[in-house]
Design an enzyme around this catalytic site. Sequence first.
Site, PDB file in Angstrom:
ATOM      1  N   CYS A 121      -2.833   7.978   7.440  1.00  0.00           N
ATOM      2  CA  CYS A 121      -3.511   6.675   7.439  1.00  0.00           C
ATOM      3  C   CYS A 121      -2.585   5.633   8.076  1.00  0.00           C
ATOM      4  O   CYS A 121      -1.379   5.840   8.157  1.00  0.00           O
ATOM      5  CB  CYS A 121      -3.818   6.219   6.019  1.00  0.00           C
ATOM      6  SG  CYS A 121      -4.796   7.390   5.066  1.00  0.00           S
ATOM      7  N   THR A 162       0.861  -1.180   0.000  1.00  0.00           N
ATOM      8  CA  THR A 162       0.000   0.000   0.000  1.00  0.00           C
ATOM      9  C   THR A 162       0.896   1.228   0.000  1.00  0.00           C
ATOM     10  O   THR A 162       2.023   1.187   0.503  1.00  0.00           O
ATOM     11  CB  THR A 162      -1.033  -0.021   1.151  1.00  0.00           C
ATOM     12  OG1 THR A 162      -2.071   0.898   0.854  1.00  0.00           O
ATOM     13  CG2 THR A 162      -0.417   0.304   2.505  1.00  0.00           C
ATOM     14  N   HIS A 179      -5.767  -0.670   4.864  1.00  0.00           N
ATOM     15  CA  HIS A 179      -5.285   0.720   4.793  1.00  0.00           C
ATOM     16  C   HIS A 179      -6.360   1.612   5.429  1.00  0.00           C
ATOM     17  O   HIS A 179      -7.307   2.048   4.775  1.00  0.00           O
ATOM     18  CB  HIS A 179      -5.064   1.084   3.320  1.00  0.00           C
ATOM     19  CG  HIS A 179      -4.535   2.455   3.060  1.00  0.00           C
ATOM     20  ND1 HIS A 179      -3.531   2.701   2.142  1.00  0.00           N
ATOM     21  CD2 HIS A 179      -4.844   3.667   3.555  1.00  0.00           C
ATOM     22  CE1 HIS A 179      -3.261   3.999   2.096  1.00  0.00           C
ATOM     23  NE2 HIS A 179      -4.063   4.613   2.945  1.00  0.00           N
TER      24      HIS A 179
END
Lengths: 162, 295
Positions: A29, A23, A46
């Site tokens: 995040c 990711t 995520h």
Amino acid sequence: MTDILLGVGELGAANTPGDRLRTLALGSCIAVIILDAKTKTAGMVHVVLPLSKTNPEKASNLPGYFADTGIPTLIKAMGKMGCNENGKGKIVKLVGGAQIMDPNNTFNIGKRNLLAIKKILWKYRLGVIAEDVGGNISRSVAVDLGTGKIKISTPGRDEWEI
Amino acid sequence: MSNLTVTREQVLAELNSVPMLPHSASRVLEISNDPDHSMADISRVAETDAILTAHILKVVNSSAFSLSQRVDSLERAISYLGKNVIVGIVLSYSLSALYDKPLEGYASQKGALWAHGLRTALASKEIVKFTSGKHYANVAYTAGILHDLGKSIISKFMDGSVRELISSVENGTAADFLDAERVLLGTDHCEVGAELAKLWSLPDSLREVIRYHHRPRLADETYRPLVYAVHLGDMISMMGGLGTGADSMNYQLDSTYPDYVDISEDQLTELWFAVEQEFNKTKSVLFGDEEGDEQ
């Protein structure tokens, strides 16, 4: 060897040695990575925001977007691949949750994400064994299914592992 | 720092080799900066520029819109796309020489500056609604795309010094990445961008944003609500992971922002969400579905 690229708010699990879960550009995040030793399965979500009450519709379309819907959905997805749907035998690692330079912590969504994630993991009796969180850098992550190694990168620096 | 030979004057002299903004682009920016403008005004300017016209028609007829009939009229295309997309097309066409390249000095990939600018634009346009400068919504969008203009100029002077820049922020020698740029070059991306804006005769509002988006409290009082909006829009864009590279999230939030932007944490979260959806939509309209957000 396949790269499984997870976008913002997406989750996935895999158990083929040599494959990688990736990711990109986490910012504030957080990537929650769950490794199941017995089945050699790795899962990753995520997470963008802490709580699904912000937008229940989004949470039903893309549960990984929020910590409180993302983690249970990931554990279920791993359950379909033969893992226990509880905390037993699982290892958790966290990456991301950075923030801008803000001494008053007004904009610290990264920290709020981290707290929400730990609270949910606690319900599953899952402790975090390694984390690379906070700071002011936006991280990208690659989980190697074969070795279970987690590589972290950010522009302008050498890659590192947790 | 390794690159002691670079001076502020050398960096600013680089501006002489930057191509001028096409006339049609300056006119579109000028018109869209005026709150009373109409779509017909923009159409009149665009039709004088064949390349721009071709770009607009290409976008409206692209797969992103799946129109049943081809649009061949510029006026129809413009009213269909709306002014934010039109400003995006005008800027992507006229800034391609500066924006469509990797920025070595920031260790960032091609497309990162665009993605960051577009996301900042969409966030700033929403944040400005929480200030006394609500009439600046269109300007906030344009300013968001342009705010980091200076990075494309100073990047090459920082090539080879990325690690030193990062270390100086980490060990506290520099207060943030902007400060690190100043230590290395005697100037920073804000000053250089503002000088380019001056050279291009961009409106004062845009120049103030470009110059003070990291230090909004120093902006001219008239434009301060706008500058604070872009300051926060920039922060939101960075928090979403879309920085421009090695500078990442190493910038200071101006703690005086609540004096100008009245926004709660919940409102901010909702806005974050809306901006991300709009970003994905606009990005695919302007650039197709190519991957542009890997840093």
